[in-house]
Design a protein around this motif. Structure first.
Motif, PDB file in Angstrom:
ATOM      1  N   THR A 164       0.838  -1.198   0.000  1.00 25.74           N
ATOM      2  CA  THR A 164       0.000   0.000   0.000  1.00 25.74           C
ATOM      3  C   THR A 164       0.868   1.241   0.000  1.00 25.74           C
ATOM      4  O   THR A 164       1.680   1.441   0.906  1.00 25.74           O
ATOM      5  CB  THR A 164      -0.927   0.012   1.228  1.00 25.74           C
ATOM      6  N   CYS A 165       0.707   2.081  -1.007  1.00 24.22           N
ATOM      7  CA  CYS A 165       1.475   3.308  -1.141  1.00 24.22           C
ATOM      8  C   CYS A 165       0.520   4.485  -1.330  1.00 24.22           C
ATOM      9  O   CYS A 165      -0.626   4.299  -1.730  1.00 24.22           O
ATOM     10  CB  CYS A 165       2.416   3.236  -2.339  1.00 24.22           C
ATOM     11  N   CYS A 166       1.012   5.677  -1.063  1.00 27.59           N
ATOM     12  CA  CYS A 166       0.209   6.870  -1.308  1.00 27.59           C
ATOM     13  C   CYS A 166       1.111   7.975  -1.837  1.00 27.59           C
ATOM     14  O   CYS A 166       2.327   7.939  -1.674  1.00 27.59           O
ATOM     15  CB  CYS A 166      -0.530   7.311  -0.046  1.00 27.59           C
ATOM     16  N   GLU A 167       0.504   8.952  -2.492  1.00 25.20           N
ATOM     17  CA  GLU A 167       1.242  10.052  -3.102  1.00 25.20           C
ATOM     18  C   GLU A 167       1.084  11.329  -2.281  1.00 25.20           C
ATOM     19  O   GLU A 167       0.007  11.607  -1.763  1.00 25.20           O
ATOM     20  CB  GLU A 167       0.736  10.312  -4.518  1.00 25.20           C
ATOM     21  N   GLY A 168       2.178  12.097  -2.192  1.00 22.74           N
ATOM     22  CA  GLY A 168       2.148  13.385  -1.501  1.00 22.74           C
ATOM     23  C   GLY A 168       2.819  13.306  -0.144  1.00 22.74           C
ATOM     24  O   GLY A 168       2.738  12.299   0.556  1.00 22.74           O
ATOM     25  N   SER A 169       3.508  14.373   0.223  1.00 23.28           N
ATOM     26  CA  SER A 169       4.226  14.402   1.492  1.00 23.28           C
ATOM     27  C   SER A 169       3.299  14.148   2.672  1.00 23.28           C
ATOM     28  O   SER A 169       2.204  14.702   2.745  1.00 23.28           O
ATOM     29  CB  SER A 169       4.926  15.753   1.666  1.00 23.28           C
ATOM     30  N   PHE A 170       3.746  13.266   3.548  1.00 22.02           N
ATOM     31  CA  PHE A 170       3.075  12.905   4.800  1.00 22.02           C
ATOM     32  C   PHE A 170       1.681  12.319   4.595  1.00 22.02           C
ATOM     33  O   PHE A 170       0.836  12.386   5.474  1.00 22.02           O
ATOM     34  CB  PHE A 170       3.024  14.108   5.751  1.00 22.02           C
ATOM     35  N   CYS A 171       1.439  11.705   3.436  1.00 23.18           N
ATOM     36  CA  CYS A 171       0.144  11.074   3.185  1.00 23.18           C
ATOM     37  C   CYS A 171      -0.043   9.821   4.028  1.00 23.18           C
ATOM     38  O   CYS A 171      -1.151   9.289   4.125  1.00 23.18           O
ATOM     39  CB  CYS A 171      -0.024  10.748   1.701  1.00 23.18           C
ATOM     40  N   ASN A 172       1.031   9.332   4.657  1.00 27.65           N
ATOM     41  CA  ASN A 172       0.955   8.109   5.458  1.00 27.65           C
ATOM     42  C   ASN A 172       0.962   8.402   6.952  1.00 27.65           C
ATOM     43  O   ASN A 172       1.459   7.605   7.750  1.00 27.65           O
ATOM     44  CB  ASN A 172       2.094   7.152   5.087  1.00 27.65           C
ATOM     45  N   LYS A 173       0.406   9.528   7.368  1.00 29.76           N
ATOM     46  CA  LYS A 173       0.332   9.880   8.788  1.00 29.76           C
ATOM     47  C   LYS A 173      -0.487   8.857   9.551  1.00 29.76           C
ATOM     48  O   LYS A 173      -1.387   8.235   9.005  1.00 29.76           O
ATOM     49  CB  LYS A 173      -0.326  11.255   8.967  1.00 29.76           C
ATOM     50  N   GLY A 174      -0.208   8.744  10.855  1.00 29.68           N
ATOM     51  CA  GLY A 174      -0.992   7.859  11.714  1.00 29.68           C
ATOM     52  C   GLY A 174      -0.094   7.086  12.655  1.00 29.68           C
ATOM     53  O   GLY A 174       1.109   6.993  12.460  1.00 29.68           O
ATOM     54  N   VAL A 175      -0.671   6.495  13.673  1.00 26.68           N
ATOM     55  CA  VAL A 175       0.078   5.724  14.659  1.00 26.68           C
ATOM     56  C   VAL A 175       0.377   4.347  14.098  1.00 26.68           C
ATOM     57  O   VAL A 175      -0.474   3.713  13.503  1.00 26.68           O
ATOM     58  CB  VAL A 175      -0.738   5.592  15.964  1.00 26.68           C
ATOM     59  N   SER A 176       1.600   3.894  14.281  1.00 21.05           N
ATOM     60  CA  SER A 176       1.974   2.563  13.802  1.00 21.05           C
ATOM     61  C   SER A 176       3.127   2.014  14.608  1.00 21.05           C
ATOM     62  O   SER A 176       3.633   2.648  15.523  1.00 21.05           O
ATOM     63  CB  SER A 176       2.370   2.638  12.325  1.00 21.05           C
ATOM     64  N   TRP A 177       3.523   0.812  14.255  1.00 18.82           N
ATOM     65  CA  TRP A 177       4.638   0.133  14.905  1.00 18.82           C
ATOM     66  C   TRP A 177       5.459  -0.561  13.833  1.00 18.82           C
ATOM     67  O   TRP A 177       4.913  -1.044  12.854  1.00 18.82           O
ATOM     68  CB  TRP A 177       4.096  -0.891  15.897  1.00 18.82           C
ATOM     69  N   LEU A 178       6.770  -0.621  13.994  1.00 23.58           N
ATOM     70  CA  LEU A 178       7.635  -1.140  12.939  1.00 23.58           C
ATOM     71  C   LEU A 178       8.699  -2.056  13.493  1.00 23.58           C
ATOM     72  O   LEU A 178       9.278  -1.775  14.525  1.00 23.58           O
ATOM     73  CB  LEU A 178       8.322   0.033  12.218  1.00 23.58           C
ATOM     74  N   SER A 179       8.957  -3.129  12.773  1.00 31.57           N
ATOM     75  CA  SER A 179      10.122  -3.963  13.024  1.00 31.57           C
ATOM     76  C   SER A 179      11.049  -3.833  11.832  1.00 31.57           C
ATOM     77  O   SER A 179      10.836  -4.434  10.802  1.00 31.57           O
ATOM     78  CB  SER A 179       9.722  -5.425  13.227  1.00 31.57           C
ATOM     79  N   GLU A 180      12.092  -3.007  11.967  1.00 30.07           N
ATOM     80  CA  GLU A 180      13.027  -2.805  10.853  1.00 30.07           C
ATOM     81  C   GLU A 180      13.742  -4.095  10.501  1.00 30.07           C
ATOM     82  O   GLU A 180      14.022  -4.378   9.350  1.00 30.07           O
ATOM     83  CB  GLU A 180      14.045  -1.736  11.209  1.00 30.07           C
ATOM     84  N   ILE A 181      14.047  -4.900  11.520  1.00 25.16           N
ATOM     85  CA  ILE A 181      14.787  -6.136  11.271  1.00 25.16           C
ATOM     86  C   ILE A 181      13.957  -7.047  10.372  1.00 25.16           C
ATOM     87  O   ILE A 181      14.428  -7.556   9.363  1.00 25.16           O
ATOM     88  CB  ILE A 181      15.105  -6.840  12.603  1.00 25.16           C
ATOM     89  N   ASN A 182      12.700  -7.243  10.722  1.00 22.56           N
ATOM     90  CA  ASN A 182      11.851  -8.124   9.932  1.00 22.56           C
ATOM     91  C   ASN A 182      11.614  -7.565   8.544  1.00 22.56           C
ATOM     92  O   ASN A 182      11.536  -8.306   7.577  1.00 22.56           O
ATOM     93  CB  ASN A 182      10.512  -8.332  10.638  1.00 22.56           C
ATOM     94  N   PHE A 183      11.477  -6.241   8.414  1.00 26.25           N
ATOM     95  CA  PHE A 183      11.252  -5.640   7.104  1.00 26.25           C
ATOM     96  C   PHE A 183      12.451  -5.877   6.199  1.00 26.25           C
ATOM     97  O   PHE A 183      12.304  -6.178   5.019  1.00 26.25           O
ATOM     98  CB  PHE A 183      10.971  -4.143   7.257  1.00 26.25           C
ATOM     99  N   SER A 184      13.653  -5.799   6.758  1.00 22.23           N
ATOM    100  CA  SER A 184      14.852  -6.068   5.956  1.00 22.23           C
ATOM    101  C   SER A 184      14.864  -7.510   5.476  1.00 22.23           C
ATOM    102  O   SER A 184      15.216  -7.793   4.339  1.00 22.23           O
ATOM    103  CB  SER A 184      16.110  -5.801   6.791  1.00 22.23           C
ATOM    104  N   LEU A 185      14.444  -8.428   6.338  1.00 20.22           N
ATOM    105  CA  LEU A 185      14.379  -9.835   5.937  1.00 20.22           C
ATOM    106  C   LEU A 185      13.379 -10.028   4.816  1.00 20.22           C
ATOM    107  O   LEU A 185      13.618 -10.790   3.881  1.00 20.22           O
ATOM    108  CB  LEU A 185      13.998 -10.698   7.142  1.00 20.22           C
ATOM    109  N   GLN A 186      12.249  -9.316   4.895  1.00 19.62           N
ATOM    110  CA  GLN A 186      11.240  -9.427   3.849  1.00 19.62           C
ATOM    111  C   GLN A 186      11.788  -8.940   2.520  1.00 19.62           C
ATOM    112  O   GLN A 186      11.593  -9.568   1.485  1.00 19.62           O
ATOM    113  CB  GLN A 186      10.006  -8.628   4.241  1.00 19.62           C
ATOM    114  N   LEU A 187      12.474  -7.793   2.533  1.00 18.52           N
ATOM    115  CA  LEU A 187      13.029  -7.249   1.297  1.00 18.52           C
ATOM    116  C   LEU A 187      14.067  -8.188   0.697  1.00 18.52           C
ATOM    117  O   LEU A 187      14.085  -8.433  -0.506  1.00 18.52           O
ATOM    118  CB  LEU A 187      13.659  -5.883   1.555  1.00 18.52           C
TER     119      LEU A 187
END
Length: 197
Positions: A164-187
C-alpha cells in the motif's frame, strides 16, 4: 541459447560464462542497502526467465526499486539483455539526492508512534503505509505497520505482493509500529525470489 555471465561471489570480481535455458535472458542486478548503520552492496549476474524481464519491463532498460523505512533502506537495480555475454555491465551507486517528498516513518524497533519525518531520495516517489505479516511464521510479532519512502515500482501488486502506497508528502500519517529487522528480511526474501526465477 544465450551465454550469460554468473558471479563467483557477492562482489562479482571474476564472473564466468554459462549457458542459460532457452526461455532465459541475461541479467545484472545491484542491491545497495543500509541496516543498523552498516551499508552493503551486492552485485549479481545470472540467467533469468524472459517472462520476468517482461514483467519488470527491464529488457534493454534499467528497473529500479527503492524503499527506506527508518534507518533501513534497500535499492535494487536490474537490467535484462538478450545477446551473448551482455550482462557484464555495471551500475552506478543509487541516487541519494533528496527529491522533495517527505513521509512519516519509525525511529527504531520500539517506536510505537512512528511520527518521524523522513526525507525521500532518488526514485522514492511514494510513501509506504502498509500492514503485513513480515515473517512466514508469527513469532509473536503479528501484523506490523510499515511507514517510510518507497518507489512506485515496489507499489505494483503484480511485482511484489500487495504493497500500500500513497502520493504526496506525509500522506501516510498515523500511529503505527515497525520492526526494521523483519522488514529487511522481507526485502531480502523478495530479492532472492527474483534471483531464483
Amino acid at each position: 541459447m544465450l551465454q550469460c555471465f554468473l558471479c563467483d561471489s557477492s562482489f562479482c570480481e571474476k564472473p564466468f560464462l554459462t549457458t542459460c535455458r532457452s526461455n532465459q535472458y541475461c541479467a545484472t542486478m545491484r542491491t545497495d542497502g543500509k541496516f543498523s548503520g552498516i551499508t552493503f552492496t551486492v552485485v549479481e549476474r545470472f540467467c533469468i526467465l524472459d517472462a520476468v524481464c517482461a514483467l519488470l519491463n527491464a529488457n534493454g532498460t534499467t528497473f529500479i526499486a527503492s524503499v527506506g523505512v527508518g534507518q533501513t533502506s534497500v535499492t535494487s537495480t536490474i537490467s535484462c539483455c538478450n545477446t551473448d555475454g551482455c550482462n557484464r555491465n555495471n551500475f552506478d551507486a543509487p541516487n541519494k539526492t533528496p527529491n522533495g517528498l517527505k513521509c512519516k516513518s519509525c525511529r527504531n524497533f520500539y517506536d510505537e508512534q512512528c511520527d518521524s519525518d523522513m526525507v525521500c531520495v532518488g526514485d522514492q516517489d511514494r510513501c509506504l503505509n502498509d500492514t503485513a505479516s513480515l515473517l512466514p511464521y508469527d513469532y509473536g510479532f503479528g501484523n506490523n505497520t510499515l511507514k517510510g519512502c518507497i518507489s512506485r515500482t515496489f507499489c505494483q501488486p503484480s511485482y511484489f505482493g500487495n504493497v500500500t502506497c500513497c502520493e504526496g508528502s506525509f500522506c501516510n500519517k498515523g500511529v503505527s509500529w515497525l520492526s526494521e529487522i523483519n522488514f529487511s528480511l522481507q526485502l531480502l526474501s523478495l530479492i532472492s525470489i527474483v534471483l531464483l526465477m
